[in-house]
Design a protein around this motif. Structure first.
Motif, PDB file in Angstrom:
ATOM      1  N   SER A 166       0.770  -1.175   0.152  1.00 45.29           N
ATOM      2  CA  SER A 166       0.092   0.144  -0.028  1.00 45.29           C
ATOM      3  C   SER A 166       0.883   1.317  -0.085  1.00 45.29           C
ATOM      4  CB  SER A 166      -1.051  -0.046   1.131  1.00 45.29           C
ATOM      5  OG  SER A 166      -0.361   0.067   2.293  1.00 45.29           O
ATOM      6  N   TYR A 167       2.027   1.048   0.846  1.00 43.18           N
ATOM      7  CA  TYR A 167       2.836   2.408   0.787  1.00 43.18           C
ATOM      8  C   TYR A 167       3.415   2.731  -0.788  1.00 43.18           C
ATOM      9  CZ  TYR A 167       7.045   4.985   1.198  1.00 43.18           C
ATOM     10  OH  TYR A 167       8.163   5.956   1.192  1.00 43.18           O
ATOM     11  N   LEU A 168       3.875   1.679  -1.391  1.00 44.54           N
ATOM     12  CA  LEU A 168       4.338   1.883  -2.828  1.00 44.54           C
ATOM     13  C   LEU A 168       3.320   2.118  -3.595  1.00 44.54           C
ATOM     14  CD1 LEU A 168       6.816  -1.267  -3.070  1.00 44.54           C
ATOM     15  CD2 LEU A 168       7.438   1.383  -2.786  1.00 44.54           C
ATOM     16  N   VAL A 169       2.242   1.702  -3.720  1.00 45.41           N
ATOM     17  CA  VAL A 169       1.185   1.991  -4.507  1.00 45.41           C
ATOM     18  C   VAL A 169       0.473   3.502  -4.335  1.00 45.41           C
ATOM     19  CG1 VAL A 169      -1.178   1.510  -5.349  1.00 45.41           C
ATOM     20  CG2 VAL A 169       0.502  -0.214  -5.132  1.00 45.41           C
ATOM     21  N   ASP A 170       0.077   3.438  -3.067  1.00 42.81           N
ATOM     22  CA  ASP A 170      -0.658   4.812  -2.618  1.00 42.81           C
ATOM     23  C   ASP A 170       0.224   6.024  -2.194  1.00 42.81           C
ATOM     24  OD1 ASP A 170      -2.922   3.344  -2.424  1.00 42.81           O
ATOM     25  OD2 ASP A 170      -2.924   2.919  -0.290  1.00 42.81           O
ATOM     26  N   GLU A 171       1.577   5.879  -1.848  1.00 37.63           N
ATOM     27  CA  GLU A 171       2.150   7.222  -1.646  1.00 37.63           C
ATOM     28  C   GLU A 171       3.248   7.588  -2.732  1.00 37.63           C
ATOM     29  OE1 GLU A 171       1.883   9.037   1.011  1.00 37.63           O
ATOM     30  OE2 GLU A 171       0.285   7.799   1.733  1.00 37.63           O
ATOM     31  N   LEU A 172       3.838   6.245  -3.318  1.00 36.56           N
ATOM     32  CA  LEU A 172       4.809   6.601  -4.226  1.00 36.56           C
ATOM     33  C   LEU A 172       4.126   6.408  -5.917  1.00 36.56           C
ATOM     34  CD1 LEU A 172       7.846   4.854  -3.043  1.00 36.56           C
ATOM     35  CD2 LEU A 172       7.350   7.136  -2.801  1.00 36.56           C
ATOM     36  N   HIS A 173       2.943   5.928  -5.692  1.00 44.10           N
ATOM     37  CA  HIS A 173       2.182   6.154  -7.042  1.00 44.10           C
ATOM     38  C   HIS A 173       2.750   5.289  -8.235  1.00 44.10           C
ATOM     39  CE1 HIS A 173       0.037   9.279  -5.311  1.00 44.10           C
ATOM     40  NE2 HIS A 173       1.046   9.941  -5.182  1.00 44.10           N
ATOM     41  N   GLN A 174       3.046   4.025  -7.632  1.00 44.20           N
ATOM     42  CA  GLN A 174       3.488   2.786  -8.572  1.00 44.20           C
ATOM     43  C   GLN A 174       2.553   1.870  -9.069  1.00 44.20           C
ATOM     44  OE1 GLN A 174       6.880   3.030  -9.239  1.00 44.20           O
ATOM     45  NE2 GLN A 174       7.011   4.750  -8.290  1.00 44.20           N
TER      46      GLN A 174
END
Length: 194
Positions: free
Chosen positions: A94-102
């Protein structure tokens, strides 16, 4: 006597009395355990082994364990390691998808590869490396193993801290792989010391 068995006697009466005594003791132990304190213990006959001494109780063993600083220090460190790994596994996607928009598919593939290979190779490396140094035999071996675990933990932290500041998937994943590698490398020597 027969090794591991009851003593052999040529007198039928003596064999029966020995058998009766065993049956009597077994009945007393099961029917009236509170009376065992009052039953006089017989000395073993010549050639018989004395009965084994009772094992120390749980509380006694637990107290001995808590007096060993190496045990509780390593147990606490391994618990903290698993706490960090659980946090990474739970939050990283969720960090990589939501915060870093990956992209989710890239995150799942990269994270799966990192978590499948990093700790596995780390565990194999950690066991091999400690064996190469002589293992944890003796006091010096234990201290050497603990120093190596500390170095592995330090290297894992050196890689883990910048992973929190990386802004791309390919900046996070290699650092995360290194963190998991060194975390995995700690497990064999640390559990071996325990």
């Amino acid at each position: 006597g027969i090794p591991g068995g009851a003593p052999v006697s040529h007198s039928r009466g003596r064999s029966l009395s020995f058998a009766r005594r065993q049956v009597h003791d077994a009945l007393v132990a099961t029917i009236a355990p509170s009376t065992q304190k009052h039953v006089a213990k017989e000395e073993p006959a010549i050639g018989e082994e004395p009965p084994p001494s009772p094992r120390p109780g749980f509380l006694h063993q637990f107290k001995q364990l808590m007096r060993c600083p190496i045990y509780w220090s390593v147990a606490l460190a391994v618990s903290a390691l698993y706490y960090v790994v659980t946090g990474i596994q739970y939050w990283i996607t969720s960090y990589l998808v939501d915060e870093l928009h990956q992209d989710l598919s890239h995150v799942v593939i990269a994270f799966s590869l990192a978590t499948a290979t990093g700790p596995t190779i780390g565990v194999l490396f950690g066991g091999w490396f400690i064996d190469r140094l002589g293992g944890y035999r003796g006091k010096n071996g234990v201290y050497l193993t603990l120093r190596v675990c500390f170095i592995f933990a330090l290297l894992g932290n050196v890689l883990g801290i910048p992973a929190g500041f990386a802004k791309t998937l390919w900046g996070v994943i290699p650092l995360l792989w290194g963190l998991l590698f060194f975390g995995g490398a700690i497990v064999p020597p640390a559990t071996g010391v325990l």
